[in-house]
Design a protein around this motif. Structure first.
Motif: not given
Ligand SMILES: Cc1ncc(COP(=O)(O)O)c(C=O)c1O
Length: 402
Positions: A238-240, A208-213, A249-251
């Motif tokens: 999860y991403t910051f 579940s890619d929640e990068a934009y949660w 920052w890569r976290l």
């Molecule tokens: C849908 C999606 N998943 C994952 C990522 C990866 O993000 P990051 O590695 O910067 O946390 C991105 C980055 O644009 C994204 O759009």
């Protein structure tokens, strides 16, 4: 003396994809270096500063000597903060052992696949979608099964029939990106529930890619991980990067069943040892400290969204939804291409850049077009361009279209 051997690159490198959006960026920079004005809608990077309290926490951690190796799965304080934050927002219980800290969200994709996918396994993934899914699936010897979207009343919907039809006895994994890059789409509850049912029925594990949660302007996000029987078969990315404007920052983190997370932590040992120690302390501050910086980021993005949607709506031959989340718009430009007599996406992109300075990615930067896909779409990212430039750039695009 024999001639030097050309480098014998491993066969697998031929299967490794990339993010072609970076090539669009290089082209736009070239155009700018020739003295032209460029309106950068192409990259999902951000031009907003990381909130000051987070920056300070990183400085403090460096001065405090947080510069050595740290536990492979992440410092306990950050694992705990992530478990609490994601647990609360998802309405499920996570413990620190459910979390493996990562150098960004992106590594979760590869580590999820390495942990669960055998060569020849089939993996469902979105197309258009973040291009790294397809790249990593094929690189690691899996078989990618792309699924698309169909236009709905308020936004795009999953092509659910295509998903069901693509499932075979070899299908093991499902990649689900909600809220979605590049369309800005958000699955309604019924869609997430139907997908969860499908995952249980066919015994699929889900990324579940929640990068934009948290990048949303109204309403609440809902995760497939919070549905019955899903927590044990879902790994959350999860991403910051986006919420806190911390792309460089890569976290990030992988959050899922403890047994899988332990394997992912062993991959951490093998790959990066640990995510940068002092950066993790900045992550603790991001989650537990003052939230006004993140709120301000959202306010700026919302203003940009409003301006971009309004202006795109005025361009003849362009139709666009108004997503409540992410910082992407995915307008249908079929009519615009017809008006301008342009056949291919590349012709459109080059013509727009050279004649208006507006730079964007097209549908093909997010995977191959699927059979039967006829309408043409492009992606406008508004995370790296000011409201003023949005107005100016889209104004030029409108004049050009007329
Ligand atoms: C849908 C999606 N998943 C994952 C990522 C990866 O993000 P990051 O590695 O910067 O946390 C991105 C980055 O644009 C994204 O759009």
């Amino acid at each position: 003396m024999s001639a030097p051997r050309t480098t014998a690159v491993a066969e697998r490198m031929g299967r490794l994809g990339t993010e072609t959006a970076f090539a669009v960026s290089a082209e736009a920079n070239e155009w700018r270096n020739l003295g032209h004005t460029v309106y950068p809608f192409h990259l999902g990077d951000m031009d907003l500063p990381t909130p000051e309290n987070i920056v300070e926490a990183a400085f403090h951690a460096i001065r405090d000597g947080k510069t050595g190796y740290c536990p492979n799965a992440g410092i306990p304080e950050l694992r705990e903060a992530l478990a609490a934050d994601v647990g609360a927002s998802h309405g499920v219980a996570y413990e620190p052992e459910n979390v493996a800290v990562q150098p960004g969200g992106k590594p979760v994709i590869e580590k999820f696949l390495l942990t669960l996918m055998n060569p020849g396994d089939e993996v469902l993934y979105p197309s258009p979608g973040f291009p790294i899914y397809e790249s990593q699936i094929e690189f690691l010897g899996g078989v990618g099964k792309p699924y698309g979207f169909v236009p709905g009343e308020r936004n795009f919907l999953l092509d659910f029939e295509a998903i069901e039809a693509a499932i075979t006895p070899r299908t093991r994994l499902l990649v689900f990106n909600n809220l979605h890059n590049p369309t800005g789409a958000e699955s309604p509850d019924e869609e997430i529930e139907a997908l969860a049912e499908l995952a249980v029925k066919h015994d699929l594990f889900v990324l579940s890619d929640e990068a934009y949660w948290d990048v949303r302007y109204s309403g609440r996000s809902k995760s497939i991980a919070s549905l019955p029987d899903m927590q044990e078969r879902t790994v959350i990315l999860y991403t910051f990067s986006k919420k806190f404007a911390m792309t460089g920052w890569r976290l990030g983190g992988a959050i899922g069943p403890k047994e899988l997370i332990a394997h992912i932590a062993t991959l951490n040992v093998n790959q990066e040892s640990c995510t940068t120690h002092f950066i993790q302390w900045a992550g603790v501050e991001a989650l537990t400290g003052d939230q006004s910086g993140a709120e301000q980021i959202l306010r700026v993005l919302q203003e940009r969204r409003d301006a971009a949607v309004e202006l795109l709506g005025e361009i003849p031959g362009v139709t666009c939804y108004r997503p409540e989340a992410t910082f992407y718009l995915f307008p249908d430009v079929t009519g615009l291409m017809e008006r301008k007599g342009l056949e291919t996406y590349d012709e459109l992109r080059r013509a727009a850049l050279e004649q208006t300075g507006v730079s964007f990615c097209t549908r093909l930067h997010f995977g191959r077009a699927l059979p039967g896909e006829e309408d043409r779409y492009v992606r406008f990212a508004y995370s790296g361009i000011s409201t003023e430039s949005i107005r100016e750039g889209l104004g030029r695009l409108k004049e050009w279209a007329q």
